[in-house]
Enzyme design. Sequence first.
Site, PDB file in Angstrom:
ATOM      1  N   ARG A  41     -12.870 -67.604  -0.766  1.00  0.00           N
ATOM      2  CA  ARG A  41     -11.747 -68.535  -0.903  1.00  0.00           C
ATOM      3  C   ARG A  41     -10.648 -67.933  -1.772  1.00  0.00           C
ATOM      4  O   ARG A  41      -9.525 -68.401  -1.778  1.00  0.00           O
ATOM      5  CB  ARG A  41     -12.237 -69.852  -1.522  1.00  0.00           C
ATOM      6  CG  ARG A  41     -12.827 -70.770  -0.469  1.00  0.00           C
ATOM      7  CD  ARG A  41     -13.194 -72.084  -1.066  1.00  0.00           C
ATOM      8  NE  ARG A  41     -13.969 -71.865  -2.305  1.00  0.00           N
ATOM      9  CZ  ARG A  41     -14.535 -72.821  -3.001  1.00  0.00           C
ATOM     10  NH1 ARG A  41     -14.440 -74.063  -2.614  1.00  0.00           N
ATOM     11  NH2 ARG A  41     -15.216 -72.551  -4.094  1.00  0.00           N
ATOM     12  N   GLU A  51     -38.734 -58.789 -18.624  1.00  0.00           N
ATOM     13  CA  GLU A  51     -37.320 -58.399 -18.699  1.00  0.00           C
ATOM     14  C   GLU A  51     -36.862 -58.536 -20.134  1.00  0.00           C
ATOM     15  O   GLU A  51     -37.277 -59.468 -20.832  1.00  0.00           O
ATOM     16  CB  GLU A  51     -36.478 -59.332 -17.838  1.00  0.00           C
ATOM     17  CG  GLU A  51     -36.796 -59.261 -16.364  1.00  0.00           C
ATOM     18  CD  GLU A  51     -35.853 -60.153 -15.575  1.00  0.00           C
ATOM     19  OE1 GLU A  51     -34.848 -59.637 -15.091  1.00  0.00           O
ATOM     20  OE2 GLU A  51     -36.117 -61.364 -15.485  1.00  0.00           O
ATOM     21  N   HIS A  98     -40.682 -63.325  -6.003  1.00  0.00           N
ATOM     22  CA  HIS A  98     -41.023 -61.929  -6.269  1.00  0.00           C
ATOM     23  C   HIS A  98     -42.508 -61.725  -6.603  1.00  0.00           C
ATOM     24  O   HIS A  98     -43.175 -60.865  -6.044  1.00  0.00           O
ATOM     25  CB  HIS A  98     -40.200 -61.376  -7.443  1.00  0.00           C
ATOM     26  CG  HIS A  98     -38.728 -61.582  -7.294  1.00  0.00           C
ATOM     27  ND1 HIS A  98     -38.071 -61.448  -6.100  1.00  0.00           N
ATOM     28  CD2 HIS A  98     -37.762 -61.909  -8.199  1.00  0.00           C
ATOM     29  CE1 HIS A  98     -36.772 -61.670  -6.282  1.00  0.00           C
ATOM     30  NE2 HIS A  98     -36.565 -61.965  -7.539  1.00  0.00           N
ATOM     31  N   LYS A 149     -38.231 -63.662 -19.796  1.00  0.00           N
ATOM     32  CA  LYS A 149     -36.965 -63.084 -20.248  1.00  0.00           C
ATOM     33  C   LYS A 149     -37.094 -62.787 -21.741  1.00  0.00           C
ATOM     34  O   LYS A 149     -37.898 -63.409 -22.438  1.00  0.00           O
ATOM     35  CB  LYS A 149     -35.825 -64.106 -20.082  1.00  0.00           C
ATOM     36  CG  LYS A 149     -35.658 -64.616 -18.655  1.00  0.00           C
ATOM     37  CD  LYS A 149     -34.755 -63.720 -17.870  1.00  0.00           C
ATOM     38  CE  LYS A 149     -34.463 -64.298 -16.511  1.00  0.00           C
ATOM     39  NZ  LYS A 149     -34.195 -63.265 -15.499  1.00  0.00           N
TER      40      LYS A 149
HETATM   41  C1  BG6 Z   1     -33.657 -62.241  -9.689  1.00  0.00           C
HETATM   42  C2  BG6 Z   1     -33.755 -63.328 -10.696  1.00  0.00           C
HETATM   43  O1  BG6 Z   1     -34.154 -62.670  -8.454  1.00  0.00           O
HETATM   44  O2  BG6 Z   1     -34.404 -61.108 -10.127  1.00  0.00           O
HETATM   45  C3  BG6 Z   1     -33.271 -62.838 -12.055  1.00  0.00           C
HETATM   46  O3  BG6 Z   1     -32.980 -64.443 -10.282  1.00  0.00           O
HETATM   47  C4  BG6 Z   1     -33.986 -61.576 -12.456  1.00  0.00           C
HETATM   48  O4  BG6 Z   1     -33.447 -63.854 -13.034  1.00  0.00           O
HETATM   49  C5  BG6 Z   1     -33.954 -60.546 -11.341  1.00  0.00           C
HETATM   50  O5  BG6 Z   1     -33.355 -61.063 -13.619  1.00  0.00           O
HETATM   51  C6  BG6 Z   1     -34.849 -59.367 -11.675  1.00  0.00           C
HETATM   52  O6  BG6 Z   1     -34.644 -58.342 -10.757  1.00  0.00           O
HETATM   53  P1  BG6 Z   1     -34.870 -56.812 -11.144  1.00  0.00           P
HETATM   54  O7  BG6 Z   1     -34.645 -56.076  -9.864  1.00  0.00           O
HETATM   55  O8  BG6 Z   1     -33.886 -56.487 -12.210  1.00  0.00           O
HETATM   56  O9  BG6 Z   1     -36.285 -56.714 -11.640  1.00  0.00           O
END
Ligand code: BG6
Length: 487
Positions: A46, A213, A237, A337
């Site tokens: 947009r 992470e 995942h 996280k």
């Molecule tokens: C995403 C999540 O699908 O995957 C994120 O929404 C996450 O919260 C990310 O940080 C992690 O992906 P990767 O490839 O950095 O391990």
Amino acid sequence: IPVSPFDMVIFGGTGDLAMRKILPALYYREKDHQMPDEGRIIGISRAVLDHDAYVAQALEAIEREVNPDHFDAETWQSFQSRLHFFTLDALGDDGWQPLIDLLSEHPDRVRAFYLSTPPKLFGPISHNLHKKNLITPSSRVVVEKPIGHDLSSAQRINEEIGSFFEENQIFRIDHYLGKETVQNLMALRFANSLFEPLLNHQWVDHVQISVAESIGIGGRGDYYDSSGALRDMVQNHILQLLCIVAMEPPVEFNADAVRDEKLKVLRALRHIGANEVREKTVRGRYTRGAIDGESVVGYLEEKGVPADSMTETFVALKAEVENWRWAGVPFYLRTGKRMPERRSEIVIQFRQPPHLIFPKNANQVMANRLAIRLQPREGIRMYLMTKVPGPGGMRMRQVPLNLSFAEAFKDRFPLGYERLLMDVLRGNATLFMRRDEVETAWRWVEPILRGWEDMHEHPKSYNAGNWGPTAAIAMIERDGRTWYEEG
Ligand code: BG6
């Protein structure tokens, strides 16, 4: 494998995902000469931009995201000549003509509609594509997670997209399936005869899957707070990783054979009922702390997070796959996280040898362990018992047999999106989630969410920079086991 001429239309073409992942991945494919001469990338948004401004935005993103060693003016020239941009409100009825005109130049080409938008727009945009007669037999649609917030919303989204596209035209991305090491896991299992006979309850004590992470939630407070770690990482995942570890060998490496086997695993997952959530799950939430010496704020202080939030940023679970192969073998899953570092790993812990012939010293012989490091420092370690050199008797030590992918292969590790985007264009859905997988995963996740709601408790705190709340350690220690943090 070559790719035929294509038109890729990216809705949300100026968004974060397009700029951070999609365009850089396509640039790398250009660099590796995989893009056919006749391939166009059409950004839709947009945002009111002209073509040159879009190209400038793309250049900025690619310069930022692509390793400088791989950026060169020649590749950029051929890449930028593919770029088109139209300002369009994809929910409205007007303004479609320029896109229609461009696409109708090549009605038979592979046409990929990438919906890099919030999921609530998947249905309405698909409907509009249908109304504008843009969906051809060689069209496909690509959608990102989250597919739904729970089972019924996932069903609704799948239903909506499914009214305009056939299931084999729908590519649901789980970018973990594009990661090299995740594909390698399939190679490890099904291109070697060594491990497969051992991967069952007779030889395996338990499996751990950890996706840690160090980042927080960034600027995604609004999305994240309505999601949480279980929906954001486990439903997709981590369950996909679990499926690849646990599935039976598919008869061939094609989309339906692989996905049929993954689906059986998801169906075999024992549901965690409301009365079991305390014992088999732990929710955590980071508070203020430090990572790599830098202090970071707690989750409740992040932008977009309400003060009364109940959302978890960490979850640990004990899952069980109730089938002949895995009966009695727990799968411990955890993700969070603001952990001390970014580290994703699968550990398969084997059982102790059935009979020990060496002098009885319980600490001497440790059971074998196979650790598959998904990121970073991708590799595989097999921990074996060996005799310590010396005349002093049978002293044992566990040492790893170490396969580092960076050392074994000098090539650049492609981004997950590179493989997945090329698979979309080639029409290969093996590494994408089928509708029934997504919905079955939600069926397993939902009772856990309900159990948590009934408990009505805040997630347990952990300081940023720690491996989650102590309750997660207690959960696995109750079973006489411990989390591994491989080096
Ligand atoms: C995403 C999540 O699908 O995957 C994120 O929404 C996450 O919260 C990310 O940080 C992690 O992906 P990767 O490839 O950095 O391990």
